[in-house]
Write an enzyme that holds these catalytic residues in place. Sequence first.
Site, short mmCIF file in Angstrom:
data_model
loop_
_atom_site.label_atom_id
_atom_site.label_comp_id
_atom_site.label_asym_id
_atom_site.label_seq_id
_atom_site.Cartn_x
_atom_site.Cartn_y
_atom_site.Cartn_z
N GLU A 78 59.94 1.79 49.44
CA GLU A 78 59.79 1.05 50.70
C GLU A 78 59.29 -0.35 50.42
O GLU A 78 58.36 -0.54 49.62
CB GLU A 78 58.79 1.73 51.66
CG GLU A 78 59.20 3.07 52.20
CD GLU A 78 58.13 3.66 53.13
OE1 GLU A 78 57.21 2.91 53.54
OE2 GLU A 78 58.20 4.87 53.41
N GLU B 25 53.48 9.46 50.51
CA GLU B 25 52.13 8.89 50.44
C GLU B 25 51.07 9.96 50.64
O GLU B 25 50.10 9.79 51.39
CB GLU B 25 51.98 7.75 51.47
CG GLU B 25 52.95 6.60 51.23
CD GLU B 25 52.69 5.38 52.10
OE1 GLU B 25 51.91 5.51 53.08
OE2 GLU B 25 53.24 4.30 51.80
#
EC number: 3.2.1.39
Length: 497
Positions: A263, A116
Amino acid sequence: MAALLLLFLFLFASSALSQDSLIGVNIGTEVTDMPSPTQVVTLLKSQNINRVRLYDADRAMLLAFAHTGIQLIISVPNDQLLGISQSNATAANWVTRNVAAYYPATNITAIAVGSEVLTSLPNAAPVLVSALKYIQSALVTANLDRQIKVSTPHASNIILDSFPPSQAFFNKTWDPVIVPLLEFLQSTGSPLMLNVYPYFDYVQSNGVIPLDYALFQPLQANKEAVDANTLLHYTNVFDAIVDAAYFAMSYLNFTNIPIVVTESGWPSKGDGREHDATVENANTYNSNLIQHVINKTGTPKHPGVPVATYIYELYNEDTRPGPLSEKNWGLFHTNGTPVYTLRLAGAGAILANDTTNQTFCIAKERVDKKMLQAALDWACGPGKVDCSALMQGEECYEPDNVVAHSSYAFNAYYQKMGKASGSCDFKGVATVTSTDPSRGTCVFPGSAKSNQTLGHNTTALAPSANSTTSGGFLHPQASFVNLTFMSLLLLISLVFL
């Protein structure tokens, strides 16, 4: 035809990522009592989990995964990103130390470079693609580029205006990074890695998104979300986000990059303000998600195109900072017992619902021996456990010490009580484990090696540390089913040859 082409490309690009199950798990390590790598692998194998994402490239973990066949995504942590992005030699050294030294014994199938980065470490965004290219170059030099793919996981909020999905686009601020990144993924046959959390979308919507829509719960047809531009019907947030990513890529003229969800999950506990972080909601979301993925349902834009997905996460991470929910995303406690029973009827061996036959009660090692002896005396006396196997000359007499004898007696009581909450406490000197403590001819009650049927008298509980039950564990665990792509590959071959 476009969907079939994307399916073919997904299978080709992800052949290194998975040859069977579409479901994997993330393993975080911010845990007070992190199990040893060997214990982690034992749990994974007992659950038939064959895809794992690690947040680093820990040596002990990589050694423990050797010869297991478990497919690993290893990671370049964010704090190593800058060094790798500035030097081909640094990247080559990283690949030599963390990949070539273990492969193929350890089945490393992908490298996640950073995590991220665009949203959590934006200052490093300009060097992200360089880091990916240097790692890729090092894999080429090591002749491992065909076996191991390189990508980087993104938070889904890099996609703006995600509903309707057909209008979605990447945050234009990141175009100087996103465009060369997608070019890299396309040229190397690598997937776009995306973290998808309907929980956060639901919470942040302030009631606009219905809970059932976030949880994959059945909706009446008139309550389904419809994309007015495509007339595609969306029954859950997960599919809408994945399709938003597909549409955002198409907006930039990239139409053949598969997506892997690195995820996704739902927290099982939260603080007073996190009302929907509950065991029931976590169970519902993960059960429905797993079923959705293994059925190869695909998304409305690409029906039947598999979306490999990694559940966040294997263990609850009790030392993670932030609200209580941040510590409670795990499927399992660190002793191997499940946080809740996944409802996966008809899903075969995938996280098999009934793991009650795989949990045992044993004595803790470093506790007061007098307390252990008192608990042993209680179990074999008022607890009405059959302790005859502990008599001299019997199969469980050796080793003749209070820890071994207590483990047998505690477990016999635990099994007798139907593994009820609080039945494995004994004033704090006992603990639940998923490892069968049987040894040699000493077969513990509840072991798969035993034919003994134990009663389920639940009229009393072993003494606990307080007047209420102290365990609170639910006892089924689960195991992932192995799926195969062979029939799909045959179909694709027939179509394209």
